[in-house]
Design a protein around this motif. Structure first.
Motif, PDB file in Angstrom:
ATOM      1  N   LYS A  97       0.861  -1.182   0.000  1.00 41.75           N
ATOM      2  CA  LYS A  97       0.000   0.000   0.000  1.00 41.75           C
ATOM      3  C   LYS A  97       0.899   1.234   0.000  1.00 41.75           C
ATOM      4  CE  LYS A  97      -4.163   1.811   2.238  1.00 41.75           C
ATOM      5  NZ  LYS A  97      -5.097   1.634   3.376  1.00 41.75           N
ATOM      6  N   ASP A  98       1.058   1.818  -1.186  1.00 49.08           N
ATOM      7  CA  ASP A  98       2.030   2.898  -1.398  1.00 49.08           C
ATOM      8  C   ASP A  98       1.340   4.258  -1.252  1.00 49.08           C
ATOM      9  OD1 ASP A  98       3.944   4.652  -2.241  1.00 49.08           O
ATOM     10  OD2 ASP A  98       4.434   3.595  -4.098  1.00 49.08           O
ATOM     11  N   PRO A  99       1.648   5.020  -0.198  1.00 49.46           N
ATOM     12  CA  PRO A  99       0.981   6.313  -0.002  1.00 49.46           C
ATOM     13  C   PRO A  99       1.345   7.341  -1.068  1.00 49.46           C
ATOM     14  CG  PRO A  99       2.764   6.038   1.581  1.00 49.46           C
ATOM     15  CD  PRO A  99       2.619   4.731   0.865  1.00 49.46           C
ATOM     16  N   THR A 100       2.413   7.085  -1.823  1.00 51.62           N
ATOM     17  CA  THR A 100       2.829   8.045  -2.852  1.00 51.62           C
ATOM     18  C   THR A 100       2.221   7.734  -4.218  1.00 51.62           C
ATOM     19  OG1 THR A 100       4.805   6.809  -3.535  1.00 51.62           O
ATOM     20  CG2 THR A 100       5.019   8.280  -1.629  1.00 51.62           C
ATOM     21  N   ALA A 101       1.473   6.625  -4.317  1.00 50.76           N
ATOM     22  CA  ALA A 101       0.914   6.203  -5.609  1.00 50.76           C
ATOM     23  C   ALA A 101      -0.610   6.234  -5.565  1.00 50.76           C
ATOM     24  CB  ALA A 101       1.396   4.799  -5.958  1.00 50.76           C
ATOM     25  N   THR A 102      -1.214   6.416  -6.721  1.00 48.80           N
ATOM     26  CA  THR A 102      -2.669   6.354  -6.821  1.00 48.80           C
ATOM     27  C   THR A 102      -3.112   4.892  -6.902  1.00 48.80           C
ATOM     28  OG1 THR A 102      -2.695   6.410  -9.239  1.00 48.80           O
ATOM     29  CG2 THR A 102      -2.649   8.543  -8.088  1.00 48.80           C
ATOM     30  N   GLU A 103      -4.417   4.677  -6.709  1.00 52.73           N
ATOM     31  CA  GLU A 103      -4.961   3.322  -6.836  1.00 52.73           C
ATOM     32  C   GLU A 103      -4.698   2.780  -8.239  1.00 52.73           C
ATOM     33  OE1 GLU A 103      -6.535   1.302  -4.670  1.00 52.73           O
ATOM     34  OE2 GLU A 103      -6.519   2.664  -2.960  1.00 52.73           O
ATOM     35  N   ASP A 104      -4.868   3.622  -9.250  1.00 54.74           N
ATOM     36  CA  ASP A 104      -4.644   3.181 -10.634  1.00 54.74           C
ATOM     37  C   ASP A 104      -3.185   2.801 -10.868  1.00 54.74           C
ATOM     38  OD1 ASP A 104      -7.278   3.533 -11.273  1.00 54.74           O
ATOM     39  OD2 ASP A 104      -7.008   5.470 -12.278  1.00 54.74           O
ATOM     40  N   GLU A 105      -2.260   3.562 -10.273  1.00 51.88           N
ATOM     41  CA  GLU A 105      -0.839   3.255 -10.439  1.00 51.88           C
ATOM     42  C   GLU A 105      -0.485   1.932  -9.774  1.00 51.88           C
ATOM     43  OE1 GLU A 105       0.996   7.808 -10.739  1.00 51.88           O
ATOM     44  OE2 GLU A 105       0.753   6.838  -8.781  1.00 51.88           O
ATOM     45  N   MET A 106      -1.026   1.693  -8.598  1.00 57.46           N
ATOM     46  CA  MET A 106      -0.760   0.423  -7.920  1.00 57.46           C
ATOM     47  C   MET A 106      -1.383  -0.743  -8.686  1.00 57.46           C
ATOM     48  SD  MET A 106      -0.895   1.305  -3.814  1.00 57.46           S
ATOM     49  CE  MET A 106      -2.298   2.434  -3.851  1.00 57.46           C
ATOM     50  N   MET A 107      -2.570  -0.534  -9.249  1.00 61.38           N
ATOM     51  CA  MET A 107      -3.201  -1.584 -10.043  1.00 61.38           C
ATOM     52  C   MET A 107      -2.369  -1.898 -11.281  1.00 61.38           C
ATOM     53  SD  MET A 107      -5.660  -3.709 -10.391  1.00 61.38           S
ATOM     54  CE  MET A 107      -6.944  -3.145  -9.265  1.00 61.38           C
ATOM     55  N   SER A 108      -1.906  -0.859 -11.969  1.00 59.18           N
ATOM     56  CA  SER A 108      -1.093  -1.054 -13.165  1.00 59.18           C
ATOM     57  C   SER A 108       0.196  -1.801 -12.839  1.00 59.18           C
ATOM     58  CB  SER A 108      -0.776   0.304 -13.800  1.00 59.18           C
ATOM     59  OG  SER A 108       0.075   0.161 -14.914  1.00 59.18           O
ATOM     60  N   ARG A 109       0.832  -1.444 -11.709  1.00 59.81           N
ATOM     61  CA  ARG A 109       2.074  -2.104 -11.310  1.00 59.81           C
ATOM     62  C   ARG A 109       1.817  -3.585 -11.005  1.00 59.81           C
ATOM     63  NH1 ARG A 109       3.709   0.884  -6.716  1.00 59.81           N
ATOM     64  NH2 ARG A 109       4.211   2.505  -8.220  1.00 59.81           N
ATOM     65  N   SER A 110       0.703  -3.880 -10.350  1.00 61.66           N
ATOM     66  CA  SER A 110       0.416  -5.273 -10.009  1.00 61.66           C
ATOM     67  C   SER A 110       0.145  -6.102 -11.259  1.00 61.66           C
ATOM     68  CB  SER A 110      -0.779  -5.341  -9.045  1.00 61.66           C
ATOM     69  OG  SER A 110      -1.981  -4.948  -9.672  1.00 61.66           O
ATOM     70  N   ILE A 111      -0.557  -5.516 -12.229  1.00 59.54           N
ATOM     71  CA  ILE A 111      -0.805  -6.240 -13.491  1.00 59.54           C
ATOM     72  C   ILE A 111       0.510  -6.520 -14.212  1.00 59.54           C
ATOM     73  CG2 ILE A 111      -1.845  -6.031 -15.782  1.00 59.54           C
ATOM     74  CD1 ILE A 111      -4.111  -4.418 -14.446  1.00 59.54           C
ATOM     75  N   SER A 112       1.421  -5.547 -14.204  1.00 57.75           N
ATOM     76  CA  SER A 112       2.724  -5.735 -14.828  1.00 57.75           C
ATOM     77  C   SER A 112       3.483  -6.880 -14.179  1.00 57.75           C
ATOM     78  CB  SER A 112       3.523  -4.431 -14.737  1.00 57.75           C
ATOM     79  OG  SER A 112       4.811  -4.578 -15.274  1.00 57.75           O
ATOM     80  N   ARG A 113       3.379  -6.991 -12.853  1.00 55.28           N
ATOM     81  CA  ARG A 113       4.054  -8.093 -12.149  1.00 55.28           C
ATOM     82  C   ARG A 113       3.448  -9.434 -12.535  1.00 55.28           C
ATOM     83  NH1 ARG A 113       4.623  -5.077  -6.184  1.00 55.28           N
ATOM     84  NH2 ARG A 113       6.416  -3.782  -6.795  1.00 55.28           N
ATOM     85  N   GLY A 114       2.109  -9.489 -12.640  1.00 51.87           N
ATOM     86  CA  GLY A 114       1.466 -10.729 -13.048  1.00 51.87           C
ATOM     87  C   GLY A 114       1.899 -11.161 -14.434  1.00 51.87           C
ATOM     88  N   LYS A 115       1.972 -10.208 -15.367  1.00 54.86           N
ATOM     89  CA  LYS A 115       2.387 -10.526 -16.734  1.00 54.86           C
ATOM     90  C   LYS A 115       3.834 -10.990 -16.783  1.00 54.86           C
ATOM     91  CE  LYS A 115      -0.803  -7.399 -19.149  1.00 54.86           C
ATOM     92  NZ  LYS A 115      -0.915  -6.166 -19.976  1.00 54.86           N
ATOM     93  N   LYS A 116       4.673 -10.382 -15.954  1.00 51.90           N
ATOM     94  CA  LYS A 116       6.093 -10.757 -15.951  1.00 51.90           C
ATOM     95  C   LYS A 116       6.271 -12.208 -15.497  1.00 51.90           C
ATOM     96  CE  LYS A 116      10.604  -9.463 -13.993  1.00 51.90           C
ATOM     97  NZ  LYS A 116      11.264  -9.239 -15.292  1.00 51.90           N
ATOM     98  N   ILE A 117       5.584 -12.585 -14.425  1.00 50.25           N
ATOM     99  CA  ILE A 117       5.705 -13.952 -13.925  1.00 50.25           C
ATOM    100  C   ILE A 117       5.164 -14.943 -14.957  1.00 50.25           C
ATOM    101  CG2 ILE A 117       4.835 -15.573 -12.192  1.00 50.25           C
ATOM    102  CD1 ILE A 117       7.048 -13.858 -11.145  1.00 50.25           C
ATOM    103  N   ALA A 118       4.014 -14.622 -15.566  1.00 52.50           N
ATOM    104  CA  ALA A 118       3.439 -15.520 -16.573  1.00 52.50           C
ATOM    105  C   ALA A 118       4.422 -15.729 -17.726  1.00 52.50           C
ATOM    106  CB  ALA A 118       2.122 -14.944 -17.083  1.00 52.50           C
ATOM    107  N   ALA A 119       5.036 -14.646 -18.197  1.00 49.25           N
ATOM    108  CA  ALA A 119       5.997 -14.757 -19.308  1.00 49.25           C
ATOM    109  C   ALA A 119       7.219 -15.573 -18.907  1.00 49.25           C
ATOM    110  CB  ALA A 119       6.413 -13.363 -19.758  1.00 49.25           C
ATOM    111  N   ASP A 120       7.718 -15.367 -17.694  1.00 46.12           N
ATOM    112  CA  ASP A 120       8.908 -16.102 -17.260  1.00 46.12           C
ATOM    113  C   ASP A 120       8.612 -17.579 -17.052  1.00 46.12           C
ATOM    114  OD1 ASP A 120      10.322 -13.798 -17.439  1.00 46.12           O
ATOM    115  OD2 ASP A 120      10.656 -13.521 -15.286  1.00 46.12           O
TER     116      ASP A 120
END
Length: 396
Positions: free
Chosen positions: A332-355
């Protein structure tokens, strides 16, 4: 003209249009239809403690207020049930209701809320244990057959006594939670006919209890969903973590979330009502595969991450797991918006799937993200929250 004046022919009469206008003006202060009476049982979990639903001023915390505000505004009853090792009815509150002005309604609501907060203070545990299944049965018995029955549970769902124990290690993710629920079916049989259970705070643990993982949370959801459905009811979960209340008392039991221990029921469910048990299904395959750097989809420990991915990938074949969900999570990042945290989490999911695919996994991967609102979120444990959940079923 004589019809609108006082005089020999009688008193002055007000025209119909004026009467309608006066009535409309009066209704601005409260002429709504009366709401239906409701019969509600509130289960208070032992582990968070009744005080855990109150702030330092003894006022209801926001999740509790949000859940009961509509109930406290109308007629009916609220029964408070304490879930310790010997669940019991603490008090049944007859709700005050005033159908008059807005001020009268607000006063009645304030009186009802104060009565609930007082009952919570009286719900201190007698036995330093917890038996959610027995508490649910008591709640169902309290409202069944009454006007508009409802059950609201504020409980982490973990049990230290009763028909199923949830302690002494990690709940085995291969355990068939449906089978365990049906072993407990005799406890709740027909208790929830036509009743909806609203469950808040499942897996919301506090110190000194260890963190509750997404895998454990899914097993608990399966257990309670099956338990209530087999008793002819329905259950809905609010996964928002509880917080803001007074910390639990020093005698709160430590619930080491480990393996399910089965206990024979007395009386047992008759053989004629037995339900065939499906094959066990592993849902959450892992949520401890890797950790990520802050505000990044780069691995915190690349060599360790590559070893973990290489070890898991061969197990994810399309024959065994046709589809695999990979859900990224963030702190829970106080410096980021909800949309930014959501986007970052999706990027992490895609990275693991690709690897995983790069290392030979042949399952169909469905990457996604939940931001910081992932199941198993841990307060004040940022590093542990920068993770992914890999599951053979969708993550709620």
């Amino acid at each position: 003209m004589s019809a609108s004046r006082s005089g020999p022919r009688g008193p002055m009469r007000m025209p119909a249009a004026a009467l309608a206008a006066l009535f409309a003006l009066t209704c601005l202060t409260g002429c709504d239809d009366d709401p239906p009476a409701r019969t509600v049982a509130v289960v208070v979990g032992r582990h968070a403690g009744a005080e855990g639903l109150l702030d330092s001023q003894g006022k209801a915390i926001t999740p509790l207020s949000s859940a009961v505000d509509g109930i406290l505004s109308g007629p009916g009853t609220v029964t408070v049930i304490a879930n310790d090792g010997r669940p019991r009815v603490v008090k049944t509150i007859e709700l005050a209701y005033a159908g008059g002005s807005r001020t009268q309604r607000d006063d009645a609501y304030a009186k009802n809320k104060k009565a609930l907060e007082t009952a919570l203070l009286e719900a201190r545990p007698v036995v330093a244990q917890a038996d959610p299944t027995a508490a649910l049965k008591l709640a169902g018995d309290a409202v069944r057959g009454k006007e508009n029955p409802e059950v609201i549970a504020f409980d982490n769902g973990l049990s230290t006594t009763g028909t199923v124990l949830m302690q002494l290690g990690l709940i085995d993710l291969g355990t068939d939670a449906v089978d365990l629920a049906r072993q407990s079916k005799g406890m709740l049989l027909d208790s929830f006919s036509g009743i909806v259970v609203q469950w808040h705070g499942l897996c919301s643990v506090v110190e000194p209890q260890p963190g509750c993982s997404a895998g454990v949370q899914q097993q608990l959801k399966t257990y309670y969903t099956t338990l209530v459905a087999d008793a002819d009811g329905r259950i809905e979960f609010d996964d928002a973590p509880l917080g803001g209340g007074v910390p639990p008392a020093d005698d709160a039991p430590v619930v080491d979330i480990v393996r399910w221990q089965q206990r024979r029921l007395t009386p047992s469910v008759p053989a004629s009502t037995a339900t065939p048990t499906p094959n066990p299904i592993v849902k959450v395959l892992t949520e401890d595969l890797v950790r990520f750097q802050p505000r990044s989809d780069e691995y915190a420990d690349r060599p360790a991450a590559e070893r973990a991915i290489a070890e898991l990938a061969p197990k994810l074949g399309e024959d065994r797991y046709p589809r695999v969900w990979v859900v990224g999570c963030t702190a829970k990042d106080p410096t980021a918006t909800e949309d930014e945290m959501m986007s970052r989490s999706i990027s992490r999911g895609k990275k693991i799937a690709a690897d995983l695919q790069a290392h030979g996994a042949t399952s169909q991967f469905l990457p996604g993200g939940r931001g910081w609102r992932c199941p198993g979120f841990r307060e004040n444990e940022d590093a542990a929250n920068r993770r992914v959940i890999v599951s053979s079923e969708p993550i709620p």
